[in-house]
Design a protein around this motif. Structure first.
Motif, PDB file in Angstrom:
ATOM      1  N   LEU A  25       0.828  -1.199   0.000  1.00  0.00           N
ATOM      2  CA  LEU A  25       0.000   0.000   0.000  1.00  0.00           C
ATOM      3  C   LEU A  25       0.870   1.259   0.000  1.00  0.00           C
ATOM      4  CD1 LEU A  25      -2.616   1.668   0.533  1.00  0.00           C
ATOM      5  CD2 LEU A  25      -2.286   1.178   2.949  1.00  0.00           C
ATOM      6  N   THR A  26       1.902   1.264   0.833  1.00  0.00           N
ATOM      7  CA  THR A  26       2.769   2.444   0.939  1.00  0.00           C
ATOM      8  C   THR A  26       3.495   2.711  -0.372  1.00  0.00           C
ATOM      9  OG1 THR A  26       3.088   1.941   3.288  1.00  0.00           O
ATOM     10  CG2 THR A  26       4.638   3.469   2.257  1.00  0.00           C
ATOM     11  N   ALA A  27       4.070   1.660  -0.946  1.00  0.00           N
ATOM     12  CA  ALA A  27       4.803   1.839  -2.201  1.00  0.00           C
ATOM     13  C   ALA A  27       3.872   2.319  -3.316  1.00  0.00           C
ATOM     14  CB  ALA A  27       5.470   0.520  -2.599  1.00  0.00           C
ATOM     15  N   GLY A  28       2.691   1.727  -3.402  1.00  0.00           N
ATOM     16  CA  GLY A  28       1.751   2.132  -4.447  1.00  0.00           C
ATOM     17  C   GLY A  28       1.285   3.566  -4.287  1.00  0.00           C
ATOM     18  N   ALA A  29       1.012   3.988  -3.048  1.00  0.00           N
ATOM     19  CA  ALA A  29       0.552   5.354  -2.823  1.00  0.00           C
ATOM     20  C   ALA A  29       1.630   6.369  -3.164  1.00  0.00           C
ATOM     21  CB  ALA A  29       0.109   5.514  -1.368  1.00  0.00           C
ATOM     22  N   LEU A  30       2.882   6.064  -2.837  1.00  0.00           N
ATOM     23  CA  LEU A  30       3.968   6.983  -3.171  1.00  0.00           C
ATOM     24  C   LEU A  30       4.142   7.105  -4.682  1.00  0.00           C
ATOM     25  CD1 LEU A  30       6.600   6.028  -0.427  1.00  0.00           C
ATOM     26  CD2 LEU A  30       5.064   8.004  -0.482  1.00  0.00           C
ATOM     27  N   LEU A  31       3.979   5.985  -5.379  1.00  0.00           N
ATOM     28  CA  LEU A  31       4.039   6.043  -6.846  1.00  0.00           C
ATOM     29  C   LEU A  31       2.866   6.830  -7.416  1.00  0.00           C
ATOM     30  CD1 LEU A  31       5.114   2.375  -7.712  1.00  0.00           C
ATOM     31  CD2 LEU A  31       6.508   4.452  -7.910  1.00  0.00           C
ATOM     32  N   ALA A  32       1.686   6.657  -6.820  1.00  0.00           N
ATOM     33  CA  ALA A  32       0.495   7.354  -7.315  1.00  0.00           C
ATOM     34  C   ALA A  32       0.595   8.852  -7.121  1.00  0.00           C
ATOM     35  CB  ALA A  32      -0.747   6.811  -6.607  1.00  0.00           C
ATOM     36  N   LEU A  33       1.314   9.291  -6.099  1.00  0.00           N
ATOM     37  CA  LEU A  33       1.492  10.731  -5.898  1.00  0.00           C
ATOM     38  C   LEU A  33       2.328  11.341  -7.017  1.00  0.00           C
ATOM     39  CD1 LEU A  33       2.108  10.887  -2.037  1.00  0.00           C
ATOM     40  CD2 LEU A  33       0.096  11.691  -3.280  1.00  0.00           C
ATOM     41  N   ALA A  34       3.261  10.549  -7.562  1.00  0.00           N
ATOM     42  CA  ALA A  34       4.095  11.040  -8.661  1.00  0.00           C
ATOM     43  C   ALA A  34       3.418  10.859 -10.015  1.00  0.00           C
ATOM     44  CB  ALA A  34       5.440  10.314  -8.657  1.00  0.00           C
ATOM     45  N   HIS A  35       2.732   9.716 -10.197  1.00  0.00           N
ATOM     46  CA  HIS A  35       2.064   9.444 -11.475  1.00  0.00           C
ATOM     47  C   HIS A  35       0.868   8.541 -11.195  1.00  0.00           C
ATOM     48  CE1 HIS A  35       1.281   7.648 -15.430  1.00  0.00           C
ATOM     49  NE2 HIS A  35       1.863   8.748 -15.930  1.00  0.00           N
ATOM     50  N   PRO A  36      -0.350   8.909 -11.668  1.00  0.00           N
ATOM     51  CA  PRO A  36      -1.547   8.091 -11.396  1.00  0.00           C
ATOM     52  C   PRO A  36      -1.371   6.655 -11.876  1.00  0.00           C
ATOM     53  CG  PRO A  36      -2.147  10.211 -12.340  1.00  0.00           C
ATOM     54  CD  PRO A  36      -0.652  10.105 -12.457  1.00  0.00           C
ATOM     55  N   LEU A  37      -1.794   5.718 -11.040  1.00  0.00           N
ATOM     56  CA  LEU A  37      -1.717   4.303 -11.388  1.00  0.00           C
ATOM     57  C   LEU A  37      -3.009   3.862 -12.054  1.00  0.00           C
ATOM     58  CD1 LEU A  37      -0.171   2.829  -8.093  1.00  0.00           C
ATOM     59  CD2 LEU A  37       1.010   3.400 -10.231  1.00  0.00           C
ATOM     60  N   PRO A  38      -2.953   2.867 -12.914  1.00  0.00           N
ATOM     61  CA  PRO A  38      -4.200   2.301 -13.463  1.00  0.00           C
ATOM     62  C   PRO A  38      -5.091   1.789 -12.327  1.00  0.00           C
ATOM     63  CG  PRO A  38      -2.278   1.501 -14.674  1.00  0.00           C
ATOM     64  CD  PRO A  38      -1.758   2.220 -13.475  1.00  0.00           C
ATOM     65  N   ASP A  39      -6.385   1.925 -12.517  1.00  0.00           N
ATOM     66  CA  ASP A  39      -7.329   1.537 -11.461  1.00  0.00           C
ATOM     67  C   ASP A  39      -7.161   0.077 -11.027  1.00  0.00           C
ATOM     68  OD1 ASP A  39      -8.246   4.077 -11.532  1.00  0.00           O
ATOM     69  OD2 ASP A  39     -10.144   3.632 -12.559  1.00  0.00           O
ATOM     70  N   PRO A  40      -6.988  -0.882 -11.959  1.00  0.00           N
ATOM     71  CA  PRO A  40      -6.811  -2.274 -11.511  1.00  0.00           C
ATOM     72  C   PRO A  40      -5.575  -2.456 -10.635  1.00  0.00           C
ATOM     73  CG  PRO A  40      -7.378  -2.220 -13.834  1.00  0.00           C
ATOM     74  CD  PRO A  40      -7.092  -0.815 -13.430  1.00  0.00           C
ATOM     75  N   VAL A  41      -4.487  -1.732 -10.945  1.00  0.00           N
ATOM     76  CA  VAL A  41      -3.264  -1.849 -10.140  1.00  0.00           C
ATOM     77  C   VAL A  41      -3.491  -1.280  -8.747  1.00  0.00           C
ATOM     78  CG1 VAL A  41      -0.847  -1.147  -9.949  1.00  0.00           C
ATOM     79  CG2 VAL A  41      -1.788  -1.797 -12.177  1.00  0.00           C
ATOM     80  N   ALA A  42      -4.111  -0.107  -8.684  1.00  0.00           N
ATOM     81  CA  ALA A  42      -4.379   0.509  -7.386  1.00  0.00           C
ATOM     82  C   ALA A  42      -5.279  -0.377  -6.535  1.00  0.00           C
ATOM     83  CB  ALA A  42      -5.023   1.879  -7.587  1.00  0.00           C
ATOM     84  N   LEU A  43      -6.315  -0.957  -7.167  1.00  0.00           N
ATOM     85  CA  LEU A  43      -7.230  -1.816  -6.423  1.00  0.00           C
ATOM     86  C   LEU A  43      -6.522  -3.075  -5.939  1.00  0.00           C
ATOM     87  CD1 LEU A  43     -10.132  -2.297  -5.490  1.00  0.00           C
ATOM     88  CD2 LEU A  43     -10.600  -3.385  -7.704  1.00  0.00           C
ATOM     89  N   THR A  44      -5.626  -3.619  -6.752  1.00  0.00           N
ATOM     90  CA  THR A  44      -4.880  -4.821  -6.356  1.00  0.00           C
ATOM     91  C   THR A  44      -3.984  -4.534  -5.147  1.00  0.00           C
ATOM     92  OG1 THR A  44      -4.876  -5.645  -8.626  1.00  0.00           O
ATOM     93  CG2 THR A  44      -3.217  -6.556  -7.125  1.00  0.00           C
ATOM     94  N   LEU A  45      -3.324  -3.387  -5.138  1.00  0.00           N
ATOM     95  CA  LEU A  45      -2.477  -3.027  -4.010  1.00  0.00           C
ATOM     96  C   LEU A  45      -3.296  -2.832  -2.740  1.00  0.00           C
ATOM     97  CD1 LEU A  45      -0.037  -0.536  -5.795  1.00  0.00           C
ATOM     98  CD2 LEU A  45       0.485  -2.843  -4.977  1.00  0.00           C
ATOM     99  N   LEU A  46      -4.447  -2.185  -2.884  1.00  0.00           N
ATOM    100  CA  LEU A  46      -5.320  -1.980  -1.728  1.00  0.00           C
ATOM    101  C   LEU A  46      -5.760  -3.316  -1.136  1.00  0.00           C
ATOM    102  CD1 LEU A  46      -7.707   0.972  -2.688  1.00  0.00           C
ATOM    103  CD2 LEU A  46      -6.176   0.864  -0.729  1.00  0.00           C
ATOM    104  N   LEU A  47      -6.288  -4.187  -1.998  1.00  0.00           N
ATOM    105  CA  LEU A  47      -6.794  -5.470  -1.517  1.00  0.00           C
ATOM    106  C   LEU A  47      -5.669  -6.357  -1.004  1.00  0.00           C
ATOM    107  CD1 LEU A  47      -9.492  -6.259  -4.256  1.00  0.00           C
ATOM    108  CD2 LEU A  47      -9.842  -5.404  -1.928  1.00  0.00           C
ATOM    109  N   GLY A  48      -4.472  -6.245  -1.622  1.00  0.00           N
ATOM    110  CA  GLY A  48      -3.352  -7.064  -1.172  1.00  0.00           C
ATOM    111  C   GLY A  48      -2.943  -6.721   0.254  1.00  0.00           C
ATOM    112  N   SER A  49      -2.794  -5.434   0.554  1.00  0.00           N
ATOM    113  CA  SER A  49      -2.423  -5.039   1.913  1.00  0.00           C
ATOM    114  C   SER A  49      -3.519  -5.384   2.905  1.00  0.00           C
ATOM    115  CB  SER A  49      -2.120  -3.538   1.964  1.00  0.00           C
ATOM    116  OG  SER A  49      -0.832  -3.268   1.461  1.00  0.00           O
ATOM    117  N   LEU A  50      -4.783  -5.154   2.512  1.00  0.00           N
ATOM    118  CA  LEU A  50      -5.892  -5.474   3.409  1.00  0.00           C
ATOM    119  C   LEU A  50      -5.929  -6.963   3.720  1.00  0.00           C
ATOM    120  CD1 LEU A  50      -8.479  -4.752   4.932  1.00  0.00           C
ATOM    121  CD2 LEU A  50      -9.728  -4.992   2.762  1.00  0.00           C
ATOM    122  N   ALA A  51      -5.782  -7.802   2.692  1.00  0.00           N
ATOM    123  CA  ALA A  51      -5.805  -9.247   2.914  1.00  0.00           C
ATOM    124  C   ALA A  51      -4.638  -9.680   3.797  1.00  0.00           C
ATOM    125  CB  ALA A  51      -5.749  -9.975   1.570  1.00  0.00           C
ATOM    126  N   ALA A  52      -3.462  -9.079   3.601  1.00  0.00           N
ATOM    127  CA  ALA A  52      -2.298  -9.445   4.421  1.00  0.00           C
ATOM    128  C   ALA A  52      -2.516  -9.075   5.885  1.00  0.00           C
ATOM    129  CB  ALA A  52      -1.054  -8.746   3.879  1.00  0.00           C
TER     130      ALA A  52
END
Length: 483
Positions: free
Chosen positions: A240-267
């Motif tokens: 989640l942290t790595a994805g959010a930092l990347l998203a602040l610099a450049h928007p991530l595709p929605d499927p990638v962002a959702l995968t990172l969110l669900l991955g951290s939540l599931a972990a």
């Protein structure tokens, strides 16, 4: 026989009060039972800075007032404590080894906890596409209402759950704490999701789903934090942290962002479940189990303090002043400051323990303790003074940090830190009442559309901070509160 008076004037010798010493008795007389008790108590009675400390020790030994009247000829434990305090000279024997200080903790560990408190906020960066749409109720950004309702319920529930689990840990029953979390965390997550759904209104289903994930995260992370698994939680938040930092610099595709969110939540959920799984087949002893109602004041403190933090983040939007950006830097600064705040609470407890050993009168103890508390509070406010402008400078499209907003932030920080201090000493009911009253006053001020919402917030925070400072002075200035 009458005494004749002479022409000389006699002057009465002034009475000089002095501390009594233990009585000496002839060898043929029975020893004074109070002197024997004073000898038995020894260094403890000599080191007491107030008779109430001795009274608490007598009561903990199981001496009833009837037994005290029969054995020692005084009316109750307090009268006996005052007699012992008067007979035993004050002294503070030096221990053979350095005294144990249970309140010394690592600053690094507290900073780590503050970090894991703040990192979940990055989920809103990745989840922004799920919250698109027309403004919701009260002019708030879309999907905000179910998110805020679920978060507020989660803070309330999990604050009470944490207290109950810590009470089990205090009894030495780790399995009891795990079973408490195993049942309480899923129930809280379910109720939080239902709360978000109940207030969703016209909000998109994606916002409700996001609020549901938020409720699940709050329950699982509470489990890990109570059991001391901060590093495990930090590792689970890495995607989640790595994805959010990347998203602040450049928007991530929605499927990638959702995968990172669900991955951290599931972990986080899986790790939380594994941390309490050993309690399934090992029931707790049940002896001295804390009652659920004892955790209610802590839950109410979570409700009141959580509402105040939300108002700090949403005050401009609710007042109709800002519609493009939330005043989120205030909430970020307060969240990041919780790590240093926790360390300063330990510093206060450590300092008060040292004061117990170094002072000999109640007045000296009260003065030294309140000075230590003022120093810790000042240190916390300096940290907040640095975090506030830093968070404002880094947050995109954040409103400027004016002098009034900065004063609001510092006063709210004083309310939260003194509230946590009182709560750490078990005085949760008083601080819960103050925080809930302050949150209610803030709500009324917004609903009545006051012309100066920032001025109203300043008044509310200043009043709450003053009341809690008075509670600290009254309750924590007594030596018996620190034993």
């Amino acid at each position: 026989m009458n005494r004749k008076t002479t022409g000389r004037r006699t002057t009465a010798r002034p009475f000089v009060p002095r501390q009594r010493t233990a009585r000496t008795t002839p060898s043929w007389a029975a020893p004074d039972p109070v002197d024997r008790l004073a000898a038995d108590l020894g260094d403890f009675a000599a080191a007491a800075v107030h008779p109430d400390e001795i009274a608490a020790a007598l009561e903990s030994d199981g001496l009833s007032d009837d037994q005290i009247r029969e054995r020692y000829g005084v009316r109750d434990s307090f009268a006996l404590a005052e007699e012992l305090y008067a007979r035993v000279p004050r002294r503070h024997p030096e221990p053979d080894t350095p005294p144990h200080d249970p309140w010394r903790v690592s600053l690094r560990a507290c900073l780590l906890r503050g970090l894991v408190f703040a990192l979940p906020g990055l989920a809103y960066v990745l989840g922004a596409p799920l919250l698109t749409g027309p403004p919701g109720a009260l002019g708030l950004p879309p999907g905000t209402v179910p998110l805020l309702a679920g978060a507020l319920f989660g803070w309330t529930w999990n604050q009470g759950l944490s207290h109950r689990a810590y009470a089990w840990l205090g009894l030495g029953d780790r399995h009891g704490a795990r079973r408490c979390l195993l049942v309480g965390a899923p129930v809280g997550a379910l109720l939080g999701a239902l709360t978000a759904l109940a207030v969703a209104g016209a909000a998109d289903r994606a916002a409700v789903a996001f609020a549901t994930g938020q409720s699940c995260y709050l329950g699982a992370s509470t489990t890990l934090l109570v059991l001391g698994r901060e590093r495990t939680l930090l590792a689970a938040l890495a995607p989640l942290t790595a994805g959010a930092l990347l998203a602040l610099a450049h928007p991530l595709p929605d499927p990638v962002a959702l995968t990172l969110l669900l991955g951290s939540l599931a972990a986080v959920m899986l790790l939380g479940l594994l941390s309490v799984a050993p309690s399934v087949r090992k029931p707790s002893g049940g002896a001295g189990a804390p009652g659920p109602m004892s955790s209610l004041p802590y839950a109410l403190f979570g409700l009141g303090s959580g509402a105040l933090v939300l108002y700090a983040a949403l005050g401009d939007v609710l007042a109709g002043e800002e519609h493009s950006a939330l005043a989120a830097p205030a909430a970020v600064a307060l969240t990041l400051s919780m790590g240093p705040a926790e360390w300063l609470l330990y510093r206060f407890r450590s300092g008060s323990l040292a004061t117990l050993r170094s002072t000999g009168t109640p007045r000296a103890f009260r003065r030294a303790t309140l000075r230590t508390g003022a120093e810790c509070l000042a240190a916390y406010l300096l940290i907040l003074l640095a975090l506030g402008p830093a968070a404002t400078a880094l947050w995109p499209h954040a409103p400027g940090l004016t002098a009034v907003r900065l004063a609001d932030l510092l006063l709210l920080g004083a309310v939260l830190w003194t509230g946590l201090l009182l709560q750490s000493f078990g005085a949760a009911l008083g601080t819960a009442a103050v925080c809930c009253a302050a949150a209610l006053a803030q709500t009324l001020a917004l609903l009545t559309h006051l012309t100066d919402p920032h001025g109203a917030a300043l008044t509310v925070y200043a009043t709450a901070a003053a009341v809690q400072a008075l509670l600290v002075r009254t309750l924590l200035g007594r030596a018996t509160a620190h034993r």
